[in-house]
Structure formats: C-alpha cells, structure tokens
Design a protein around this motif. Structure first.
Motif, PDB file in Angstrom:
ATOM      1  N   ILE A   1       0.906  -1.189  -0.024  1.00 39.36           N
ATOM      2  CA  ILE A   1       0.009   0.047   0.077  1.00 39.36           C
ATOM      3  C   ILE A   1       0.891   1.208   0.002  1.00 39.36           C
ATOM      4  N   MET A   2       0.392   2.425  -0.222  1.00 41.86           N
ATOM      5  CA  MET A   2       0.874   3.577  -0.466  1.00 41.86           C
ATOM      6  C   MET A   2       2.347   3.848  -1.031  1.00 41.86           C
TER       7      MET A   2
ATOM      8  N   SER B   1      14.128  11.657  -7.202  1.00 39.96           N
ATOM      9  CA  SER B   1      14.845  11.404  -8.364  1.00 39.96           C
ATOM     10  C   SER B   1      13.916  10.386  -9.485  1.00 39.96           C
ATOM     11  N   GLY B   2      13.089   9.841  -8.851  1.00 40.99           N
ATOM     12  CA  GLY B   2      12.415   8.664  -9.646  1.00 40.99           C
ATOM     13  C   GLY B   2      13.085   7.349  -9.871  1.00 40.99           C
ATOM     14  N   LYS B   3      14.275   7.170  -8.914  1.00 37.60           N
ATOM     15  CA  LYS B   3      15.049   6.000  -9.260  1.00 37.60           C
ATOM     16  C   LYS B   3      14.555   4.796  -8.300  1.00 37.60           C
ATOM     17  N   LYS B   4      13.660   5.415  -7.171  1.00 34.45           N
ATOM     18  CA  LYS B   4      13.360   4.454  -6.232  1.00 34.45           C
ATOM     19  C   LYS B   4      11.868   4.636  -6.180  1.00 34.45           C
ATOM     20  N   ILE B   5      11.269   3.870  -5.448  1.00 37.14           N
ATOM     21  CA  ILE B   5       9.848   3.822  -4.827  1.00 37.14           C
ATOM     22  C   ILE B   5       9.823   3.189  -3.589  1.00 37.14           C
ATOM     23  N   ALA B   6       9.200   3.779  -2.548  1.00 34.07           N
ATOM     24  CA  ALA B   6       8.994   3.269  -1.117  1.00 34.07           C
ATOM     25  C   ALA B   6       7.508   3.118  -1.058  1.00 34.07           C
ATOM     26  N   TYR B   7       7.323   1.970  -0.211  1.00 35.03           N
ATOM     27  CA  TYR B   7       5.794   1.630   0.024  1.00 35.03           C
ATOM     28  C   TYR B   7       5.552   0.746   1.342  1.00 35.03           C
TER      29      TYR B   7
ATOM     30  N   SER C   1      11.710  -0.081   0.345  1.00 32.10           N
ATOM     31  CA  SER C   1      12.161   0.920  -0.884  1.00 32.10           C
ATOM     32  C   SER C   1      12.662  -0.170  -1.813  1.00 32.10           C
ATOM     33  N   TYR C   2      12.415   0.222  -3.151  1.00 33.58           N
ATOM     34  CA  TYR C   2      12.755  -0.695  -4.626  1.00 33.58           C
ATOM     35  C   TYR C   2      13.490   0.084  -5.394  1.00 33.58           C
ATOM     36  N   ASP C   3      14.609  -0.161  -5.803  1.00 32.44           N
ATOM     37  CA  ASP C   3      15.404   0.597  -6.843  1.00 32.44           C
ATOM     38  C   ASP C   3      15.076  -0.159  -8.130  1.00 32.44           C
ATOM     39  N   PHE C   4      14.672   0.721  -8.854  1.00 33.01           N
ATOM     40  CA  PHE C   4      14.243   0.497 -10.198  1.00 33.01           C
ATOM     41  C   PHE C   4      15.483  -0.029 -11.097  1.00 33.01           C
ATOM     42  N   ASN C   5      16.607   0.342 -10.697  1.00 29.82           N
ATOM     43  CA  ASN C   5      17.674  -0.137 -11.588  1.00 29.82           C
ATOM     44  C   ASN C   5      18.373  -1.419 -11.037  1.00 29.82           C
ATOM     45  N   THR C   6      18.736  -1.570  -9.833  1.00 29.98           N
ATOM     46  CA  THR C   6      19.020  -2.784  -9.267  1.00 29.98           C
ATOM     47  C   THR C   6      18.257  -3.810  -8.969  1.00 29.98           C
ATOM     48  N   ARG C   7      16.933  -3.294  -8.899  1.00 26.71           N
ATOM     49  CA  ARG C   7      15.714  -4.278  -8.610  1.00 26.71           C
ATOM     50  C   ARG C   7      15.805  -4.631  -7.072  1.00 26.71           C
ATOM     51  N   GLU C   8      16.686  -3.912  -6.343  1.00 29.92           N
ATOM     52  CA  GLU C   8      16.841  -4.425  -4.859  1.00 29.92           C
ATOM     53  C   GLU C   8      15.888  -4.119  -3.821  1.00 29.92           C
ATOM     54  N   THR C   9      15.403  -4.702  -3.231  1.00 24.72           N
ATOM     55  CA  THR C   9      14.347  -4.293  -2.275  1.00 24.72           C
ATOM     56  C   THR C   9      14.912  -4.136  -0.769  1.00 24.72           C
ATOM     57  N   LYS C  10      14.833  -3.165  -0.250  1.00 23.41           N
ATOM     58  CA  LYS C  10      15.420  -3.008   1.166  1.00 23.41           C
ATOM     59  C   LYS C  10      14.242  -2.589   2.160  1.00 23.41           C
TER      60      LYS C  10
ATOM     61  N   PHE D   1       3.970   8.205   5.883  1.00 22.63           N
ATOM     62  CA  PHE D   1       5.208   8.041   5.778  1.00 22.63           C
ATOM     63  C   PHE D   1       5.574   8.923   4.467  1.00 22.63           C
ATOM     64  N   ASP D   2       6.821   9.355   4.215  1.00 22.76           N
ATOM     65  CA  ASP D   2       7.157  10.408   3.214  1.00 22.76           C
ATOM     66  C   ASP D   2       8.636  10.402   2.808  1.00 22.76           C
ATOM     67  N   TRP D   3       8.955  10.621   1.596  1.00 21.20           N
ATOM     68  CA  TRP D   3      10.381  10.557   1.432  1.00 21.20           C
ATOM     69  C   TRP D   3      11.000  12.038   2.048  1.00 21.20           C
ATOM     70  N   LEU D   4      12.470  12.077   2.377  1.00 19.31           N
ATOM     71  CA  LEU D   4      12.989  13.159   2.650  1.00 19.31           C
ATOM     72  C   LEU D   4      13.575  13.649   1.390  1.00 19.31           C
ATOM     73  N   SER D   5      14.296  14.898   1.415  1.00 23.28           N
ATOM     74  CA  SER D   5      14.802  15.295  -0.072  1.00 23.28           C
ATOM     75  C   SER D   5      15.934  14.522  -0.326  1.00 23.28           C
ATOM     76  N   ASN D   6      16.183  14.730  -1.785  1.00 24.15           N
ATOM     77  CA  ASN D   6      17.502  14.055  -2.374  1.00 24.15           C
ATOM     78  C   ASN D   6      17.557  12.442  -2.138  1.00 24.15           C
ATOM     79  N   ASP D   7      16.363  12.048  -1.926  1.00 19.56           N
ATOM     80  CA  ASP D   7      16.447  10.392  -1.967  1.00 19.56           C
ATOM     81  C   ASP D   7      17.072   9.999  -0.610  1.00 19.56           C
TER      82      ASP D   7
END
Length: 714
Positions: free
Chosen positions: A340-341, A347-353, A366-375, A389-395
C-alpha cells in the motif's frame, strides 16, 4: 511580555499588535481576551470560562461577548492570511488556531543543556582544568604511562563509536528522544480535511475535503507563499487527491461516482496556478480496490496498488500509458492487505511503499528500479496500520510515523540509520507530507465517526434510515437481545471516554461494562459482538481476548480456551451452547465447533471458509471464495461477482446481504437467484439483519477536522 501570533507580534505592555508596517492598538478588554487565548493555545475556551477569567463576573450579556470576539477577530485579520486566527466552535466556544511563541531575549540567546555532555562543558570548570594542566608539568617518567592511557581511551572510544554505528545501521538499540512540536492549522474549509500532498518543489499543498454530512469528496490546492487556494472539480464526479505528478505542477485525482460505480484517475494541469488547466484521463480504476497512485515525471507510467484477489493481498503495478499495458512491480504477498501507499523518490530512481499483513506490524520498504533491490527501511512495533510516511529530499531517506513516534530513516548502500523522536503534545498522523527534515503536514488518524442506524425497506420504494442512540463519541457493533424486561439493543460506545458495553431499553440507555484498559489509546478495543440465537448471551472481544456476557446474570466470563488462537471469524451455533469459528493454522483455515459447556472441539471437514455468518434463527453459513454454504445441509449458492470482493456480510432466511463498506449494499435472493443493489449516504462498516429484513448498521461519516503543520527543533 511579547508573543508571535501567526503573522502578528503581540506587545502586551503597549497594547498593540504589529506586523511589518502594520500596527493596531487594542483596547484593554481585547488585550485581556487575547492574553487568555495565548495561555490556552489551540484549546477550545468556553464562553463561561471567558466570563469568569476575562470579565471576572458571574454573568455577562451574550451580546457583549459576541461584540468582543468579533472585534478581536477583526483586529487579528491580516492581509496575507486567508484563514481567521480566532475560530468559533459551534456551541462549544472559541480557540486560537495557531500556537503563540513567546518572544524574549532569553529564549533567543540561552543555550539549553540537552545532555550530560552539554552540562559538562561549564566554562569555569574548563578554565580551571586548563590552568591546572599548565601549572603542573608532566614528569618525564610518566610520559609512557600517559601515552598508554591515551591509546587505551582512544581505542575504547573507537570501539563504542563502531558499536553505536553498527547497531544504528541495523535499526537496533534505537534511542527515542522527546521533542516538542509547534502546531499550526493549515486548512480551514468546513469538513474533514485529509491526505495532504506537497508538490515536489514544496510550493503547493493539495488535500481532500470531505463534507461531514454527505461524505462528498472535494479536492483543493493551496499555494503556500500567499495561501491562495483553488478547488478542482470534475463534472459528474466527486474528486479526491491521490498525489502530485513527480517534479511537475500537476495533480493526480481519483474521480468517483458512487451511485454509478465509476472510478477514474485524472491528471489536472496546475502549471499556470491559480488557473486550472485541462483534465486528462489517465486510466479507469476500481474505487474499492485501487489504492494510492503516482505518475512519473515524464508522464509515461503510473504506479498504483490494487487488489486482484483480496485473499492474496494487493500488489504494486505499473501502467504504461502509451501501450495501455499493466505490469507487476511488487507481486501480492499472498496474504490479506499487502503493498500500500507507494511513493516515488524525488529522483524517480526508487519507490518506497508500506507492506501490511493482517495481524502483523507494518514495514516500509524501498525498491530500486535499476538494481531491482528491495530494502526494508522500517518495521513498526505495534500492529496499528498507518499510511504516515514520506520521502526526505534528495532520496536520502524517509520519515515514518507510528502513533506519536516520528522516525527519520536515512540510508545508503551499506547502512540504514534510524533516529526516533517522541512528539509532544501527542499526535497520531494517518497521512503526512514532508516539507523539510524538521517540518511536515499531517492529517490525523480516526477521521470518521461511527453511529448506529436502523434501516427499513432498504431495497424498496421508500427506504428509511433512523439514527439510534446518538452520542458525541463513537457508537458501533449493535445486536438485538432479550432480558427480563424484554427486547433491547446492546452496543459498544465510547461516550463515557473508552470502549464500553451499553444497553438501550424502553427509552433508557445504561452502561453495562466498566472495563479498564492498559493505556490511554482505548479506541475500538471492545468489538465483534455476536448474539446467541436465543438473544440471551453475547460473544465479544475485549483487548484481543474473547469474553462471554450473560444477560440473565449480568456478568462477563472470559473464554481462556480461545486465547492464543488465530481466529478469523466466529458465530454461535443454533443450540446456543457452542460457537463455530475459523482458525488459521499456518497458511490454512479450518472450521471448528467448540462446546462451551464441555469444552470439546470438533473440526468441520470439507469446508474451506473465509468467513462465517448466521441468521437470526442461528442457521450457520460459510463464505468461501465463490460460494455461500449452509453448514446444516451443505446447500450452496454461487456468489455474485461483486459479493466475492465484498468484506461485510449478513444473511436472513431468504436473502444473502453484502457490502463494499463504501456506499453500496446488495442482496442475493436465495430462492430466485436475483440481485438487488442500492446506494446509502454513509459507509456501512458492519450490519446485522433481523428476521423481517430490518438492518442495524454501524455507519461511518467523516468528522470536521483540519490539516496541521508541525515543526520542531532538535
């Protein structure tokens, strides 16, 4: 004493308020009145309290109070502030909408002592130590010893630092620091104002306003520099805010028509604010099962969560706008709830959920679109779900709220560092929009008020909805019972300050329980009322433990034999002596009958049920993924398509009822196989169906509330 009150500086000894080139003189009564509000920041002050504290009389004419309040509100009006600083609460009193800041020389120049290390830096002691060191030369024979001790101290310090960094990076040993926040209301329309969203450049605040009585969603966008605000509409639909397009001045809306069961994602251009640009249809959606969504910077993909099958939970999906094709980013977890959420990083390089599983604390990934790593960035301690929850600046990280604990999580390729603040005064955000590392907007948890509603002729030509036993606090989970005095209603109410059992009979309402709870957060800790077929006993859950209430003895009996079991659903059996429940074992469900007298259990084979319901006569039914099954004779009915995605059910002798918990309720005629469907002007959270098809609802409507901005210093 001087105070900052919103845009004004209040200089009490001069009886003036000033702002840049503006200065207004207040008469002595207004000074006393304003000082009283300053001492009660964001508290509702009753008229009687003003009479006693400001006028210091036993009686004051209402017109005198009205004139004073009106004049003070007029004096506090500011050319750049749209919202009034003094708010009227109907039949309750008045409040300042901002928290005044005391302006003194000491508060600016004085450095607070925050820790033992700070207090140890006293200049007198430091000078004495230096003087002693200079006046006493170190003997040559002690130099090696001194060096050895120095190396030992350095080694110990390095070890401690390494251990702190190690445990911090693993999220363990987190130290919670108390911090006091400044709170300022940021929205002022009548209604429940929820779901704040900040544009990527932090210049605009978007939010949803829900009219309290009609539950009608409206979307607003405010420019923060001058508080200029516009409403966004979409003809034929009510609209709510989903998100800002990444790094663009365009807002994504969810447009819904509940009566026609229509849902669309719509992008509205605001690049020429306050002029509202064109609205562009992004894609159709399912208003019941599509969650938060966000469009990428180039407008190529929209990311969203959706339930394809409720039992598998929701997954994260990407929709290609050019190809009109959907693909999976994060698959459903195979359990209820799920992803959810989702929020794109700057930067658009990651997505958090958020990943939420039924009965488990939520986590933020968080999910990295380039490495496909989930952390995994954060794991909650409690089981209460939050979208805050929300992102801080500069990823560089995220901010997550769990009740009043604000966790700032920063991370890189190697480490995750968590820093937690406990906010006072206590707040409980449900959505947040981060403005900076020390400032954010939030809308509060528990946005809806529950009330009891009796519905007759729901599917006829003249449906009637009657409010029952209304109070200022939540009423929910109602059942019909019979005691020595005859028929009555028993329900849960928070009217006395916490969740308690109440009975309404012959025009009187009486409290039955006087439970004490472990903490102050007693919201909905008493729930799940199920009445026996003879209407004389009630099964309920208190603090996650099952109890039995006997109306004849007026006593509660704990059912310890059910403790520790993962019970998904439960009902009474027809004999009034047993209960039937669904127990989750590993990843499978089994249906069990428990005799309350003998405590014998019997597994009911060949039923793969997800939900149990019963009619007013005690006939038991099981709901599977696609069938309704009567347990007595195993007769089954195929579920209509919409019923397979419903989450609230009821049954009578002739009808099977179901609801989406949004605005629709439907029923299947068990003899004819026909379906009737209708719209209601409240959210049907739960309901009970009587033998004559009268329905007792727990309905929900949004409260009048505001979006609050908070800031803090560390």
């Amino acid at each position: 004493m001087n105070y900052q009150i919103g845009p004004w500086q209040f200089i009490s000894n001069r009886c003036v308020i000033t702002s840049n080139n503006l200065e207004r003189e207040l008469d002595p009564l207004l000074v006393k009145l304003l000082l009283h509000f300053v001492n009660k920041p964001q508290q509702i002050v009753s008229r009687q309290a003003l009479i006693e504290s400001v006028w210091q009389q036993s009686y004051v004419d209402d017109n005198a109070i009205n004139r004073a309040i009106s004049e003070l509100r007029k004096q506090l009006a500011h050319p750049t502030e749209k919202a009034p600083l003094l708010k009227t609460h109907y039949r309750k009193g008045y409040s300042l909408t901002v928290v005044p800041e005391q302006l003194t020389r000491e508060s600016v120049t004085e450095k607070p002592v925050n820790s033992i290390s700070d207090s140890a830096t006293d200049t007198t002691n430091s000078d004495d130590f230096t003087a002693a060191t200079i006046s006493k030369p170190v003997p040559e024979k002690n130099i090696k010893t001194l060096l050895a001790y120095t190396l030992l101290v350095i080694t110990c310090i390095c070890s401690i630092v390494w251990l702190v960094l190690f445990y911090t990076s693993e999220g363990a040993g987190d130290v919670v620091k108390q911090v006091t926040v400044n709170k300022v209301a940021s929205t002022w329309n009548i209604g429940s104002e929820v779901h704040p969203e900040l544009s990527s450049d932090k210049h605009y605040l978007a939010y949803t306003n829900v009219e309290p009585e009609q539950d009608f969603n409206r979307a607003f966008v405010k420019r923060l520099s001058d508080q200029r605000e516009v409403e966004i509409t979409y003809p034929g639909f009510q609209v709510s805010i989903l998100s800002w397009q990444l790094n663009q001045h365009a807002v994504l809306l969810q447009a819904t028509n509940l009566k026609q069961q229509q849902c669309e994602m719509v992008l509205v251009d605001l690049s020429q604010f306050p002029i509202i640009g064109d609205a562009k249809l992004i894609k159709k959606c399912d208003l019941r099962y599509t969650g938060y969504a966000q469009l990428d910077q180039n407008g190529e993909y929209v990311y969203y969560t959706e339930y394809k099958n409720e039992q598998d939970g929701s997954g994260l999906y990407k929709f290609d706008l050019e190809l009109q094709k959907e693909s999976i980013v994060i698959p459903p977890p195979g359990v209820m709830y799920g992803v959810i959420m989702p929020r794109l990083s700057h930067s658009g390089k990651k997505i958090a959920y958020i990943l939420s599983q039924k009965g488990q604390p939520f986590s933020v990934f968080s999910y990295d679109f380039n490495t496909r790593e989930t952390k995994r960035l954060f794991k909650a301690k409690r089981r209460t779900i939050s979208f805050a929850f929300d992102w801080l600046s500069n990823d560089k990280g995220v901010i997550v709220f769990e009740d009043s604990d604000l966790s700032s999580i920063t991370f890189n390729e190697n480490n995750i560092i968590k820093h937690t603040l406990n906010v006072t005064p206590a707040i409980s955000p449900y959505y947040i929009a981060v403005q900076s590392a020390n400032s954010l907007f939030y809308s509060a948890n528990k946005t809806q008020a529950f009330s009891l509603i009796k519905a007759t002729d729901t599917f006829g030509d003249n449906p009637a909805y009657e409010p029952l036993y209304k109070s200022d606090n939540d009423d929910y989970s109602i059942v019909e019972v019979i005691n020595k005095a005859g028929p009555a209603h028993v329900f849960v109410s928070e009217r006395s300050g916490s969740s308690q059992l109440w009975i309404a009979q012959n025009g009187l309402t009486k409290q039955l329980s006087f439970f004490n709870y472990d903490d102050d957060s007693s919201t909905y800790k008493l729930r799940g009322l199920k009445v026996s077929p003879n209407k004389r006993r009630i099964l309920l859950i208190k603090n996650k433990r099952f109890s039995l209430y006997d109306l004849s003895t007026q006593k509660f009996y704990p059912l310890e034999m059910l403790s520790g079991r993962k019970i998904e659903s439960y009902i009474w059996s027809k004999n009034n002596e047993s209960i039937i429940y669904i127990e989750q074992l590993d990843s499978k469900n089994r249906v069990v009958e428990l005799n309350l007298l003998t405590r014998d259990t019997c597994v009911i084979e060949d039923i793969k049920a997800n939900k149990l319901i019963s009619d007013s006569e005690g006939n038991a039914y099981a709901i599977t993924l696609d069938q309704l099954i009567r347990l007595a004779d195993k007769q089954s009915w195929a579920l209509p398509k919409n019923a397979r995605k419903a989450n609230v059910y009821g049954v009578s002798k002739d009808y099977f009822y179901y609801s989406d918990s949004i605005s629709r309720i439907a029923r299947l005629n068990l003899k004819e196989g026909t379906v009737q469907d209708t719209h209601v002007d409240f959210r049907p959270i739960t309901f009970e169906v009587s033998s004559d098809n009268e329905i007792l609802f727990t309905g929900a409507k949004y409260k009048d509330m505001q979006i609050i901005q908070i800031s803090w210093d560390e």
